[in-house]
Design an enzyme around this catalytic site. Structure first.
Site, mmCIF file in Angstrom:
data_model
loop_
_atom_site.group_PDB
_atom_site.id
_atom_site.type_symbol
_atom_site.label_atom_id
_atom_site.label_comp_id
_atom_site.label_asym_id
_atom_site.label_seq_id
_atom_site.Cartn_x
_atom_site.Cartn_y
_atom_site.Cartn_z
ATOM 1 N N LYS A 30 -5.235 -20.894 3.515
ATOM 2 C CA LYS A 30 -5.830 -21.826 3.601
ATOM 3 C C LYS A 30 -6.786 -22.271 2.517
ATOM 4 C CE LYS A 30 -9.972 -21.684 6.003
ATOM 5 N NZ LYS A 30 -10.843 -21.406 7.165
ATOM 6 N N TYR A 46 3.159 -2.405 17.948
ATOM 7 C CA TYR A 46 3.980 -3.193 16.875
ATOM 8 C C TYR A 46 4.160 -4.695 17.726
ATOM 9 C CZ TYR A 46 7.900 -4.308 13.941
ATOM 10 O OH TYR A 46 8.926 -4.994 13.280
ATOM 11 N N ASN A 62 0.730 -1.220 0.035
ATOM 12 C CA ASN A 62 0.012 0.060 0.120
ATOM 13 C C ASN A 62 0.899 1.179 -0.116
ATOM 14 O OD1 ASN A 62 0.863 0.481 2.531
ATOM 15 N ND2 ASN A 62 -1.091 0.428 3.712
ATOM 16 N N THR A 65 5.085 2.955 3.936
ATOM 17 C CA THR A 65 6.651 3.181 4.171
ATOM 18 C C THR A 65 7.360 2.648 2.962
ATOM 19 O OG1 THR A 65 6.713 0.907 5.508
ATOM 20 C CG2 THR A 65 6.456 3.082 6.709
ATOM 21 N N THR A 68 -2.899 -3.902 10.747
ATOM 22 C CA THR A 68 -2.106 -4.458 9.462
ATOM 23 C C THR A 68 -1.271 -5.969 10.039
ATOM 24 O OG1 THR A 68 -1.496 -2.290 8.563
ATOM 25 C CG2 THR A 68 0.163 -4.045 8.226
ATOM 26 N N LYS A 111 2.615 -8.134 16.718
ATOM 27 C CA LYS A 111 3.231 -9.272 16.158
ATOM 28 C C LYS A 111 3.342 -10.472 16.878
ATOM 29 C CE LYS A 111 5.750 -7.384 12.511
ATOM 30 N NZ LYS A 111 5.729 -7.827 11.197
ATOM 31 N N ARG A 160 15.203 4.891 11.856
ATOM 32 C CA ARG A 160 16.215 3.558 12.615
ATOM 33 C C ARG A 160 17.608 4.101 12.866
ATOM 34 N NH1 ARG A 160 13.469 -1.648 10.006
ATOM 35 N NH2 ARG A 160 12.921 -0.661 8.285
HETATM 36 P P1 NAD Z 1 9.385 -1.430 5.480
HETATM 37 O O1 NAD Z 1 8.777 -0.400 6.147
HETATM 38 O O2 NAD Z 1 10.580 -1.112 4.446
HETATM 39 O O3 NAD Z 1 8.557 -2.202 4.846
HETATM 40 C C1 NAD Z 1 7.080 -2.538 5.091
HETATM 41 C C2 NAD Z 1 6.382 -2.707 3.598
HETATM 42 O O4 NAD Z 1 4.985 -2.960 4.079
HETATM 43 C C3 NAD Z 1 6.330 -1.215 3.176
HETATM 44 O O5 NAD Z 1 6.529 -1.197 1.807
HETATM 45 C C4 NAD Z 1 4.907 -0.829 3.320
HETATM 46 O O6 NAD Z 1 4.541 0.153 2.564
HETATM 47 C C5 NAD Z 1 4.196 -2.107 3.513
HETATM 48 N N1 NAD Z 1 2.866 -2.014 4.207
HETATM 49 C C6 NAD Z 1 2.661 -1.394 5.486
HETATM 50 N N2 NAD Z 1 1.521 -1.492 5.788
HETATM 51 C C7 NAD Z 1 0.777 -2.023 4.840
HETATM 52 C C8 NAD Z 1 -0.581 -2.362 4.632
HETATM 53 N N3 NAD Z 1 -1.399 -2.142 5.409
HETATM 54 N N4 NAD Z 1 -0.868 -3.277 3.540
HETATM 55 C C9 NAD Z 1 0.256 -3.467 2.386
HETATM 56 N N5 NAD Z 1 1.311 -2.967 2.550
HETATM 57 C C10 NAD Z 1 1.752 -2.638 3.941
HETATM 58 O O7 NAD Z 1 10.321 -2.282 6.588
HETATM 59 P P2 NAD Z 1 11.013 -3.430 6.472
HETATM 60 O O8 NAD Z 1 12.343 -3.490 7.400
HETATM 61 O O9 NAD Z 1 11.223 -4.130 5.229
HETATM 62 O O10 NAD Z 1 10.169 -4.752 7.190
HETATM 63 C C11 NAD Z 1 9.497 -5.708 6.503
HETATM 64 C C12 NAD Z 1 8.863 -6.679 7.618
HETATM 65 O O11 NAD Z 1 9.992 -7.483 8.291
HETATM 66 C C13 NAD Z 1 7.988 -6.056 8.641
HETATM 67 O O12 NAD Z 1 6.726 -6.963 8.819
HETATM 68 C C14 NAD Z 1 8.734 -5.789 9.906
HETATM 69 O O13 NAD Z 1 7.894 -5.915 10.916
HETATM 70 C C15 NAD Z 1 9.604 -7.111 9.751
HETATM 71 N N6 NAD Z 1 11.060 -6.955 10.506
HETATM 72 C C16 NAD Z 1 11.985 -5.965 9.986
HETATM 73 C C17 NAD Z 1 13.111 -5.844 10.653
HETATM 74 C C18 NAD Z 1 14.311 -4.973 10.211
HETATM 75 O O14 NAD Z 1 15.316 -4.671 11.214
HETATM 76 N N7 NAD Z 1 14.239 -4.477 9.227
HETATM 77 C C19 NAD Z 1 13.134 -6.477 11.913
HETATM 78 C C20 NAD Z 1 12.183 -7.291 12.487
HETATM 79 C C21 NAD Z 1 10.992 -7.508 11.649
HETATM 80 N N1 UDP Z 2 18.764 5.164 18.266
HETATM 81 C C1 UDP Z 2 19.665 6.039 18.449
HETATM 82 N N2 UDP Z 2 19.571 7.133 17.677
HETATM 83 C C2 UDP Z 2 18.866 7.264 16.541
HETATM 84 C C3 UDP Z 2 17.983 6.417 16.344
HETATM 85 C C4 UDP Z 2 17.691 5.318 17.335
HETATM 86 O O1 UDP Z 2 20.328 5.998 19.730
HETATM 87 O O2 UDP Z 2 18.937 8.319 15.726
HETATM 88 C C5 UDP Z 2 18.773 3.959 19.208
HETATM 89 C C6 UDP Z 2 17.411 3.508 19.763
HETATM 90 O O3 UDP Z 2 16.951 4.212 20.746
HETATM 91 C C7 UDP Z 2 17.586 1.904 20.022
HETATM 92 C C8 UDP Z 2 18.687 1.648 18.918
HETATM 93 O O4 UDP Z 2 19.147 2.773 18.585
HETATM 94 O O5 UDP Z 2 18.119 1.952 21.335
HETATM 95 C C9 UDP Z 2 18.060 0.741 17.623
HETATM 96 O O6 UDP Z 2 16.922 1.729 17.176
HETATM 97 P P1 UDP Z 2 16.041 1.280 15.979
HETATM 98 O O7 UDP Z 2 14.937 2.201 16.021
HETATM 99 O O8 UDP Z 2 17.011 1.112 14.799
HETATM 100 O O9 UDP Z 2 15.619 -0.454 16.228
HETATM 101 P P2 UDP Z 2 14.882 -0.963 17.361
HETATM 102 O O10 UDP Z 2 14.776 -0.021 18.655
HETATM 103 O O11 UDP Z 2 13.471 -1.102 17.166
HETATM 104 O O12 UDP Z 2 15.607 -2.130 17.799
HETATM 105 N N1 UDP Z 3 -9.488 -14.217 2.856
HETATM 106 C C1 UDP Z 3 -8.804 -13.684 1.779
HETATM 107 N N2 UDP Z 3 -8.644 -14.489 0.803
HETATM 108 C C2 UDP Z 3 -8.865 -15.410 0.609
HETATM 109 C C3 UDP Z 3 -9.652 -16.165 1.587
HETATM 110 C C4 UDP Z 3 -9.961 -15.533 2.747
HETATM 111 O O1 UDP Z 3 -8.540 -12.576 2.118
HETATM 112 O O2 UDP Z 3 -8.718 -16.196 -0.397
HETATM 113 C C5 UDP Z 3 -9.737 -13.601 4.218
HETATM 114 C C6 UDP Z 3 -11.282 -13.639 4.389
HETATM 115 O O3 UDP Z 3 -11.955 -12.569 3.853
HETATM 116 C C7 UDP Z 3 -11.206 -13.520 6.008
HETATM 117 C C8 UDP Z 3 -9.919 -14.271 6.426
HETATM 118 O O4 UDP Z 3 -9.146 -14.280 5.435
HETATM 119 O O5 UDP Z 3 -11.645 -12.307 6.458
HETATM 120 C C9 UDP Z 3 -9.933 -15.299 7.066
HETATM 121 O O6 UDP Z 3 -10.352 -16.436 6.307
HETATM 122 P P1 UDP Z 3 -11.069 -17.699 6.739
HETATM 123 O O7 UDP Z 3 -11.630 -18.486 5.691
HETATM 124 O O8 UDP Z 3 -10.094 -18.414 7.694
HETATM 125 O O9 UDP Z 3 -12.273 -17.297 7.934
HETATM 126 P P2 UDP Z 3 -13.777 -16.898 7.815
HETATM 127 O O10 UDP Z 3 -13.813 -16.161 6.128
HETATM 128 O O11 UDP Z 3 -14.323 -18.042 7.577
HETATM 129 O O12 UDP Z 3 -14.032 -16.117 8.833
#
Ligand code: NAD
Ligand code: UDP
Ligand code: UDP
Length: 312
Positions: free
Chosen positions: A104, A144, A33, A36, A91, A148, A185
């Site tokens: 599924k 967050y 979408n 980010t 999300t 998760k 970050r």
């Molecule tokens: P990112 O923000 O660059 O990527 C996230 C992507 O998801 C973006 O392109 C954003 O536009 C899209 N998005 C957000 N909400 C959405 C929605 N409702 N529908 C469709 N798309 C949506 O971040 P990233 O670092 O690439 O992270 C990707 C995944 O990995 C995330 O789930 C994040 O939680 C997980 N993750 C990342 C890190 C890291 O250090 N980078 C660490 C732990 C987990």
């Molecule tokens: N942090 C920092 N300066 C910045 C951004 C982040 O010192 O400009 C610190 C933040 O407080 C955290 C660590 O760096 O302790 C990692 O931050 P990040 O947001 O990258 O990841 P997360 O906290 O989600 O692990």
């Molecule tokens: N769903 C979807 N794509 C598919 C099948 C399901 O986005 O191809 C969505 C559906 O709209 C529902 C969710 O996934 O909100 C969970 O689906 P599930 O069949 O497990 O549950 P139910 O629809 O019976 O509540």
């Protein structure tokens, strides 16, 4: 050739994953979408007829026939996920629900990008997968962390109740090219500040630790996990155990960029974890000896080169 859906595919990690999956000859549908993420992250893939880019929000149902789903959609940096916390929860939770419903229906294998944040401010160090975590359910980071955690629960229950083939990875801090330079970050902040000669902002005293892996190592681990034995669904930690303080990180970046920026100290955000380091024995055992290969200096040099092109 497999048909693979990547949600959040136009983001930092997702774009690298799409690229690698296409390179291996698969057909890739990238959903995003653009909250980010950015079209520019995947623009170089658009000429490939096996690549399809779709604007879609995962909180809405989605229909397609695919073999595998990588569910990455979710803002990942604290300023981004705290911008609209209710949307972040939707999300994570509704996004996971919809993708599990899809998995599924079409009998696809589905991998969830979970996070080391499920361990919160950990009291066990390094973190192993059996540690339940120390998360504040009503704190600033809870949209967050708890989102998760709920997604992990949904995954496990779709497996137990509906026999969906699931995989859960817990990603530790990851950096590399195509990170959004302004996502707040620490790696992107410090590099951009160093390159522009601005002050390097350390939050707190800089003694908090993190362990950073380079994006290529993560993508390798993700793909190995997706293709691991069906009896193994995780969760599995994917990260680099090389732990250091934020002050050490700042000093490293100053040295590599030859920057004259000064270090300044700003308040530590609420619930900021003090330490974080993955135990990766399980990944090593289950994912054919997976371990990170890129060291911090090499990874930072590549990332610095990328940021030089886009912010200077
Ligand atoms: P990112 O923000 O660059 O990527 C996230 C992507 O998801 C973006 O392109 C954003 O536009 C899209 N998005 C957000 N909400 C959405 C929605 N409702 N529908 C469709 N798309 C949506 O971040 P990233 O670092 O690439 O992270 C990707 C995944 O990995 C995330 O789930 C994040 O939680 C997980 N993750 C990342 C890190 C890291 O250090 N980078 C660490 C732990 C987990
Ligand atoms: N942090 C920092 N300066 C910045 C951004 C982040 O010192 O400009 C610190 C933040 O407080 C955290 C660590 O760096 O302790 C990692 O931050 P990040 O947001 O990258 O990841 P997360 O906290 O989600 O692990
Ligand atoms: N769903 C979807 N794509 C598919 C099948 C399901 O986005 O191809 C969505 C559906 O709209 C529902 C969710 O996934 O909100 C969970 O689906 P599930 O069949 O497990 O549950 P139910 O629809 O019976 O509540």
């Amino acid at each position: 050739m497999k048909k693979i859906l990547v949600t959040g595919g136009a983001g930092f990690l997702g774009s690298h994953l799409c690229e690698r999956l296409l390179k291996e000859g698969n057909e890739v549908i990238c959903l995003d979408n653009y909250f980010t993420g950015n079209k520019k992250n995947v623009i170089h893939l658009l000429d490939n007829p096996l690549f399809e880019l779709i604007r879609h929000d995962v909180t809405e149902p989605f229909y397609a026939e695919v073999d595998q789903i990588y569910n990455l959609a979710c803002p990942a940096s604290p300023p981004h996920y705290q911008y609209n916390p209710i949307k972040t929860i939707k999300t994570s939770v509704l996004g996971a629900l919809n993708m599990l419903g899809l998995a599924k229906r079409v009998n696809a294998k589905i991998l969830q990008a979970s996070t080391s944040e499920v361990y919160g401010d950990p009291e066990v160090h390094p973190q192993t997968e059996d540690y339940w975590g120390n998360v504040n359910p009503i704190g600033l980071r809870s949209c967050y962390d708890e989102g998760k955690r709920c997604a992990e629960s949904l995954f496990v229950n779709y497996k137990d109740q509906n026999d969906v083939k699931i995989k859960i990875i817990r990603i530790f801090n990851t950096y590399g090219t195509r990170m959004n330079p302004y996502d707040g970050r620490v790696v992107s902040n410090f590099i951009v500040q160093a390159l522009k000669g601005e002050n390097i902002t350390i939050y707190g005293n800089g003694k908090q630790t993190r362990s950073f892996q380079y994006v290529d190592d993560l993508v390798e681990g993700m793909i190995r996990m997706m293709n691991s034995d069906d009896s193994f669904s995780g969760p599995v930690n994917l990260g680099n155990p090389n732990e250091f303080t934020m002050l050490e990180l700042a000093e490293n970046i100053l040295k590599l960029t030859k920057s004259k920026s000064k270090i300044v100290y700003q308040p530590l955000p609420q619930d900021d974890p003090m330490q974080r380091q993955p135990n990766i024995s399980l990944a090593y055992e289950k994912l054919n000896g997976w371990k990170p290969e890129v060291d911090l200096k090499d990874g930072l040099e590549k990332t610095i080169k990328y940021f030089e092109q886009i912010v200077l």
